[in-house]
Design a protein around this motif. Structure first.
Motif, PDB file in Angstrom:
ATOM      1  N   ASP A 292       0.836  -1.209   0.000  1.00 42.71           N
ATOM      2  CA  ASP A 292       0.000   0.000   0.000  1.00 42.71           C
ATOM      3  C   ASP A 292       0.866   1.253   0.000  1.00 42.71           C
ATOM      4  O   ASP A 292       0.550   2.240  -0.680  1.00 42.71           O
ATOM      5  N   LEU A 293       1.970   1.221   0.761  1.00 45.01           N
ATOM      6  CA  LEU A 293       2.885   2.365   0.792  1.00 45.01           C
ATOM      7  C   LEU A 293       3.514   2.589  -0.578  1.00 45.01           C
ATOM      8  O   LEU A 293       3.585   3.742  -1.057  1.00 45.01           O
ATOM      9  N   LEU A 294       3.974   1.518  -1.221  1.00 43.83           N
ATOM     10  CA  LEU A 294       4.567   1.659  -2.556  1.00 43.83           C
ATOM     11  C   LEU A 294       3.552   2.258  -3.533  1.00 43.83           C
ATOM     12  O   LEU A 294       3.896   3.101  -4.371  1.00 43.83           O
ATOM     13  N   ARG A 295       2.316   1.821  -3.416  1.00 43.32           N
ATOM     14  CA  ARG A 295       1.273   2.254  -4.354  1.00 43.32           C
ATOM     15  C   ARG A 295       1.005   3.761  -4.226  1.00 43.32           C
ATOM     16  O   ARG A 295       0.736   4.426  -5.219  1.00 43.32           O
TER      17      ARG A 295
ATOM     18  N   SER B 285       7.746   8.069  -5.602  1.00 40.22           N
ATOM     19  CA  SER B 285       9.166   7.741  -5.727  1.00 40.22           C
ATOM     20  C   SER B 285       9.441   6.246  -5.600  1.00 40.22           C
ATOM     21  O   SER B 285      10.545   5.783  -5.909  1.00 40.22           O
ATOM     22  N   LEU B 286       8.437   5.466  -5.150  1.00 39.37           N
ATOM     23  CA  LEU B 286       8.627   4.032  -4.945  1.00 39.37           C
ATOM     24  C   LEU B 286       7.780   3.178  -5.889  1.00 39.37           C
ATOM     25  O   LEU B 286       7.772   1.945  -5.786  1.00 39.37           O
ATOM     26  N   HIS B 287       7.080   3.829  -6.816  1.00 38.80           N
ATOM     27  CA  HIS B 287       6.173   3.106  -7.714  1.00 38.80           C
ATOM     28  C   HIS B 287       6.870   1.989  -8.488  1.00 38.80           C
ATOM     29  O   HIS B 287       6.278   0.942  -8.761  1.00 38.80           O
ATOM     30  N   ALA B 288       8.120   2.212  -8.864  1.00 37.63           N
ATOM     31  CA  ALA B 288       8.816   1.246  -9.725  1.00 37.63           C
ATOM     32  C   ALA B 288       8.953  -0.122  -9.076  1.00 37.63           C
ATOM     33  O   ALA B 288       9.110  -1.138  -9.770  1.00 37.63           O
ATOM     34  N   TYR B 289       8.886  -0.171  -7.738  1.00 42.62           N
ATOM     35  CA  TYR B 289       9.113  -1.431  -7.026  1.00 42.62           C
ATOM     36  C   TYR B 289       7.810  -2.172  -6.728  1.00 42.62           C
ATOM     37  O   TYR B 289       7.837  -3.290  -6.210  1.00 42.62           O
ATOM     38  N   LEU B 290       6.697  -1.551  -7.073  1.00 47.12           N
ATOM     39  CA  LEU B 290       5.397  -2.154  -6.777  1.00 47.12           C
ATOM     40  C   LEU B 290       5.224  -3.532  -7.418  1.00 47.12           C
ATOM     41  O   LEU B 290       4.800  -4.478  -6.733  1.00 47.12           O
ATOM     42  N   PRO B 291       5.553  -3.724  -8.699  1.00 49.36           N
ATOM     43  CA  PRO B 291       5.348  -5.058  -9.300  1.00 49.36           C
ATOM     44  C   PRO B 291       6.129  -6.166  -8.600  1.00 49.36           C
ATOM     45  O   PRO B 291       5.625  -7.286  -8.447  1.00 49.36           O
TER      46      PRO B 291
ATOM     47  N   PHE C  18       7.043  -6.404  -5.398  1.00 42.83           N
ATOM     48  CA  PHE C  18       6.507  -6.769  -4.096  1.00 42.83           C
ATOM     49  C   PHE C  18       5.068  -7.269  -4.179  1.00 42.83           C
ATOM     50  O   PHE C  18       4.644  -8.046  -3.321  1.00 42.83           O
ATOM     51  N   GLU C  19       4.326  -6.856  -5.189  1.00 43.51           N
ATOM     52  CA  GLU C  19       3.006  -7.453  -5.393  1.00 43.51           C
ATOM     53  C   GLU C  19       3.143  -8.937  -5.720  1.00 43.51           C
ATOM     54  O   GLU C  19       2.350  -9.764  -5.270  1.00 43.51           O
ATOM     55  N   GLN C  20       4.175  -9.263  -6.484  1.00 46.09           N
ATOM     56  CA  GLN C  20       4.435 -10.670  -6.820  1.00 46.09           C
ATOM     57  C   GLN C  20       4.885 -11.450  -5.586  1.00 46.09           C
ATOM     58  O   GLN C  20       4.562 -12.629  -5.428  1.00 46.09           O
ATOM     59  N   LEU C  21       5.627 -10.771  -4.721  1.00 41.64           N
ATOM     60  CA  LEU C  21       6.159 -11.424  -3.522  1.00 41.64           C
ATOM     61  C   LEU C  21       5.105 -11.547  -2.417  1.00 41.64           C
ATOM     62  O   LEU C  21       5.213 -12.429  -1.550  1.00 41.64           O
ATOM     63  N   LYS C  22       4.117 -10.690  -2.460  1.00 39.60           N
ATOM     64  CA  LYS C  22       3.133 -10.551  -1.386  1.00 39.60           C
ATOM     65  C   LYS C  22       2.543 -11.869  -0.896  1.00 39.60           C
ATOM     66  O   LYS C  22       2.515 -12.122   0.318  1.00 39.60           O
ATOM     67  N   PRO C  23       2.069 -12.769  -1.771  1.00 39.60           N
ATOM     68  CA  PRO C  23       1.416 -13.990  -1.273  1.00 39.60           C
ATOM     69  C   PRO C  23       2.367 -15.048  -0.731  1.00 39.60           C
ATOM     70  O   PRO C  23       1.918 -16.023  -0.123  1.00 39.60           O
TER      71      PRO C  23
ATOM     72  N   HIS D 116      19.616  -3.916  -7.710  1.00 39.38           N
ATOM     73  CA  HIS D 116      20.903  -4.136  -8.364  1.00 39.38           C
ATOM     74  C   HIS D 116      21.574  -5.431  -7.903  1.00 39.38           C
ATOM     75  O   HIS D 116      22.325  -6.049  -8.662  1.00 39.38           O
ATOM     76  N   LEU D 117      21.294  -5.841  -6.660  1.00 36.47           N
ATOM     77  CA  LEU D 117      21.889  -7.078  -6.127  1.00 36.47           C
ATOM     78  C   LEU D 117      21.123  -8.325  -6.553  1.00 36.47           C
ATOM     79  O   LEU D 117      21.580  -9.439  -6.303  1.00 36.47           O
ATOM     80  N   GLY D 118      19.967  -8.147  -7.183  1.00 37.98           N
ATOM     81  CA  GLY D 118      19.187  -9.297  -7.618  1.00 37.98           C
ATOM     82  C   GLY D 118      18.212  -9.830  -6.587  1.00 37.98           C
ATOM     83  O   GLY D 118      17.623 -10.891  -6.783  1.00 37.98           O
ATOM     84  N   TYR D 119      18.010  -9.082  -5.496  1.00 39.09           N
ATOM     85  CA  TYR D 119      17.088  -9.540  -4.462  1.00 39.09           C
ATOM     86  C   TYR D 119      15.649  -9.605  -4.990  1.00 39.09           C
ATOM     87  O   TYR D 119      14.839 -10.364  -4.458  1.00 39.09           O
ATOM     88  N   LEU D 120      15.313  -8.803  -5.964  1.00 36.33           N
ATOM     89  CA  LEU D 120      13.938  -8.699  -6.426  1.00 36.33           C
ATOM     90  C   LEU D 120      13.641  -9.611  -7.608  1.00 36.33           C
ATOM     91  O   LEU D 120      12.600  -9.512  -8.226  1.00 36.33           O
ATOM     92  N   GLU D 121      14.572 -10.536  -7.879  1.00 34.24           N
ATOM     93  CA  GLU D 121      14.351 -11.561  -8.892  1.00 34.24           C
ATOM     94  C   GLU D 121      13.926 -12.852  -8.217  1.00 34.24           C
ATOM     95  O   GLU D 121      14.183 -13.066  -7.031  1.00 34.24           O
ATOM     96  N   GLU D 122      13.281 -13.721  -8.980  1.00 31.29           N
ATOM     97  CA  GLU D 122      12.928 -15.043  -8.460  1.00 31.29           C
ATOM     98  C   GLU D 122      14.198 -15.855  -8.224  1.00 31.29           C
ATOM     99  O   GLU D 122      15.127 -15.786  -9.013  1.00 31.29           O
TER     100      GLU D 122
END
Length: 418
Positions: A217-220, A224-230, A232-237, A412-418
């Protein structure tokens, strides 16, 4: 009692009726010579912790004045017990085995760890002396009061590098000893199967499950944080479940070459007491506390936990160097205690760290807003019980500013990849 009553947890302002002269006589008889004649003269009881120090116990300090064979003595002790007042804390903790686990740590596990160190010429003290413990009729542990020995919990500031290194050194020795024992006698730690993410009473609490929801909800709502929404939405469940799997990995799906140890489970600054030189204020020793949620799991989980629960923003940037420091102590301790196997390499530990990266993301989105609030003297009861209050914590300007700094790094470190 010093300080305003608002400085203390409400359930530590009312002394339980069973903490009476008869109880303290049992404690003293456990400490003194069995044939001694002990007479209690006076008992003064006060809270032993401040708001924000802890949540999972009720802690008192008792100053005992007594006579042993006619000789006047005093002793300050700390009593740790379970919440008795009806409410959220009692309900959450009532069906856990946290006291059984901690008594085991103080009476069986840590004494063995210290003997192993002594046999190798290392005089490191891993625990405060336990004077008395019981599960019936009340769950209670009585310790020597470290404040009387010059120790203190560091409040109103973050820990400095020397204090942090001392804590990591203590943890590294603990991890090394347990790593060796677990390989040689895996049944020894059978009582330590569940970490906090595997205790349903705690893992299913709203403060654990709602963090990722509030974060998304904060990202949404933050441009300045919109780019990271997809991401964390994928990670959410699946974020919480991935943490559960991480903590249960050794029991359910151990990985070849992984480093499994007895993890502390709650490795943060309020679970440590430091002793400083009076003249220079230099740190001379640290004592780890609170072993209620220890479990066998990946050694990196304690280290990941420390990122947001021990280090400030500057020391987080130095974490690679701190990890290397921890690793050198870990490896040296294994050698000193006679480990004959192949020690994990630093690269193996780094790979394992990356494999459990979702724990770090969980801490970022769930625990870090709480830590910011606790630094501002927020009420922990509200944090644990009020959805509205927890949501409000995500409006912190400091937290948002930190996210703007750290989320690109995770990308950049790849934390947000599967």
């Amino acid at each position: 009692m010093t300080g305003n009553s608002d400085d203390f947890n409400a359930d530590e302002l009312q002394t339980p009726e069973w903490m009476n002269t008869d109880f303290f006589l049992k404690v003293l008889k456990n400490c003194e010579q069995k044939t001694s004649k002990i007479e209690i003269v006076n008992v003064s009881i006060s809270p032993a912790s401040m708001k924000g120090d802890h949540y999972a116990s009720v802690i008192f300090r008792a100053l005992l004045e007594f006579q042993v064979n006619g000789v006047r003595k005093t002793k300050s002790v700390i009593l740790k017990t379970m919440p008795e007042s009806d409410g959220h804390k009692k309900e959450m903790l009532g069906k856990t085995d946290i006291f059984e686990k901690e008594i085991n740590m103080y009476t069986k596990v840590l004494p063995r760890f210290e003997k192993i160190l002594r046999d190798s010429g290392d005089n490191t003290v891993l625990k405060v002396p336990c004077l008395y413990s019981a599960l019936m009729p009340k769950k209670v542990i009585v310790f020597e009061d470290l404040v009387s020995a010059g120790y203190e919990v560091v409040r109103d500031r973050t820990l400095n590098e020397k204090e942090v290194k001392a804590a990591y050194a203590m943890l590294a020795k603990w991890h090394a000893i347990s790593y060796k024992i677990n390989l040689e006698e895996p049944q020894y730690f059978d009582e330590f199967q569940r970490g906090v993410f595997n205790m349903s009473n705690i893992a299913n609490e709203p403060f654990m499950t709602s963090g990722i929801i509030n974060f998304v909800d904060l990202l949404r709502k933050t441009p300045s944080l919109h780019a990271y929404l997809p991401y964390f939405e994928q990670l959410k469940p699946k974020l919480l479940e991935s943490c559960r799997e991480s903590y249960a990995e050794y029991r359910e799906s151990p990985k070849e070459g992984a480093c499994y140890v007895l993890s502390h489970g709650d490795f943060h600054g309020k679970n440590m007491m430091f002793k400083h030189q009076n003249e220079s204020d230099e740190m001379v020793n640290v004592m780890l506390l609170d072993f209620q949620i220890c479990y066998v799991g990946p050694n990196v989980n304690d280290l990941i936990y420390s990122i947001y629960c021990l280090l400030d923003e500057n020391l987080r940037l130095d974490f690679p160097a701190l990890l290397y420091y921890y690793y050198t102590i870990f490896k040296d301790t294994l050698a000193n205690i006679g480990f004959k196997g192949t020690s994990p390499t630093l690269m193996q530990i780094r790979h394992q760290y990356m494999r459990h990266k979702n724990l770090e993301l969980f801490l970022l989105v769930t625990f870090l807003p709480l830590w910011y609030a606790l630094n501002e003297k927020a009420d922990m009861e509200d944090m644990m019980t009020s959805d509205e209050y927890r949501r409000s914590l995500y409006n912190s300007k400091d937290y948002i500013k930190y996210l703007e700094h750290v989320l690109p790094r995770y990308l950049h470190l790849g934390y947000l990849e599967e």
